[in-house]
Motif scaffolding. Structure first.
Motif, mmCIF file in Angstrom:
data_model
loop_
_atom_site.group_PDB
_atom_site.id
_atom_site.type_symbol
_atom_site.label_atom_id
_atom_site.label_comp_id
_atom_site.label_asym_id
_atom_site.label_seq_id
_atom_site.Cartn_x
_atom_site.Cartn_y
_atom_site.Cartn_z
ATOM 1 N N ASP A 108 0.783 -1.233 0.000
ATOM 2 C CA ASP A 108 0.000 0.000 0.000
ATOM 3 C C ASP A 108 0.817 1.287 0.000
ATOM 4 O O ASP A 108 0.308 2.345 -0.365
ATOM 5 N N ILE A 110 3.424 4.415 -0.562
ATOM 6 C CA ILE A 110 3.910 5.242 -1.660
ATOM 7 C C ILE A 110 5.341 5.624 -1.312
ATOM 8 O O ILE A 110 5.591 6.176 -0.235
ATOM 9 N N ASP A 134 -0.772 6.729 0.474
ATOM 10 C CA ASP A 134 -1.334 5.385 0.472
ATOM 11 C C ASP A 134 -1.832 5.115 -0.942
ATOM 12 O O ASP A 134 -2.484 5.967 -1.547
ATOM 13 N N LYS A 135 -1.532 3.937 -1.489
ATOM 14 C CA LYS A 135 -2.003 3.607 -2.843
ATOM 15 C C LYS A 135 -3.524 3.471 -2.902
ATOM 16 O O LYS A 135 -4.127 3.662 -3.947
ATOM 17 N N ARG A 136 -4.121 3.147 -1.769
ATOM 18 C CA ARG A 136 -5.582 3.013 -1.741
ATOM 19 C C ARG A 136 -6.211 4.393 -1.600
ATOM 20 O O ARG A 136 -5.619 5.295 -1.032
#
Length: 179
Positions: A108, A110, A134-136
C-alpha cells in the motif's frame, strides 16, 4: 467508526453507516503470529493535530491569500484536534461500531520523500506538495458503495468490527504536558 442508530434510535443501514464512517487512525505496526496487543493514543493518530494548532490566532497568518506563507499556515491547520478524536457520546452510551483492517503496508505504501512540516494528519490532509501517502483511495474501503446490505457481510478475513458505546461523563481532566 460509525454510529449504529440514527437520531431517532432506528438502526442505520450499512449504506448509511458506510457514508458516516470516520477514520480514527492509520499506522504501520509490525505484527507477530498469534495475538498482538496494540495501544494508540489520539496524539499518535494520523488524522489529528496538536491542541495548539487547533486554536491558533488567525491574525498571526502571514501573507495574503494565495501566497506560500498563507498556504503553509492553512495547511498546518488541517487535521482533527487530538482532544476531539472520539465523539462526545451520551450519559447512557452512544452506540457505534468500530472497524479495523490489517493490510500489508509494503503493498500500500507510496515511496516518496516526506520532507517538510505538518505531516501529522496525513490520512485526512495528505502531505503538502506530495502524493497521498497510500495507494488506496482516501476513505478506503468505505469510499464507494458496497454490493452487500449489512456490515457483517462486507467483512473479509483481514477485517473486524466491535460494537461499542461511548459514554459521556461530565468531568474535566487537566491537560498534561504529554498530551
Amino acid at each position: 467508526m460509525a454510529p449504529t442508530v440514527d437520531e431517532n434510535g432506528a438502526p442505520l443501514s450499512f449504506e448509511d453507516q458506510r457514508r458516516l464512517m470516520i477514520e480514527l487512525d492509520k499506522f504501520t505496526q509490525p505484527l507477530n503470529a498469534g495475538t498482538n496487543t496494540i495501544r494508540r493514543r489520539s496524539v499518535d493518530s494520523s488524522v489529528t493535530i496538536p491542541y495548539e494548532r487547533t486554536f491558533r490566532n488567525q491574525s498571526n497568518r502571514q501573507g495574503t491569500a494565495g501566497t506560500a506563507q498563507a498556504a503553509q499556515f492553512d495547511f498546518c491547520g488541517c487535521g482533527w484536534p487530538h482532544h476531539m478524536l472520539i465523539p462526545k457520546g451520551t450519559p447512557e452510551g452512544y452506540p457505534v461500531v468500530v472497524f479495523a483492517m490489517v493490510t500489508n503496508w509494503d503493498d500500500d505504501k507510496i515511496e516518496q520523500d516526506l520532507v517538510g512540516t505538518c505531516n501529522d494528519a496525513a490520512a485526512y490532509c495528505g502531505i503538502r506538495d506530495r502524493r497521498y501517502p497510500d495507494k488506496r483511495p482516501m476513505g478506503f474501503p468505505f469510499d464507494r458503495p458496497a454490493p452487500v446490505g449489512i456490515l457483517e457481510d462486507f467483512l473479509k478475513p483481514n477485517m473486524a468490527i466491535k460494537q461499542c458505546n461511548i459514554r459521556f461523563t461530565d468531568a474535566t481532566r487537566l491537560r498534561t504536558q504529554q498530551g
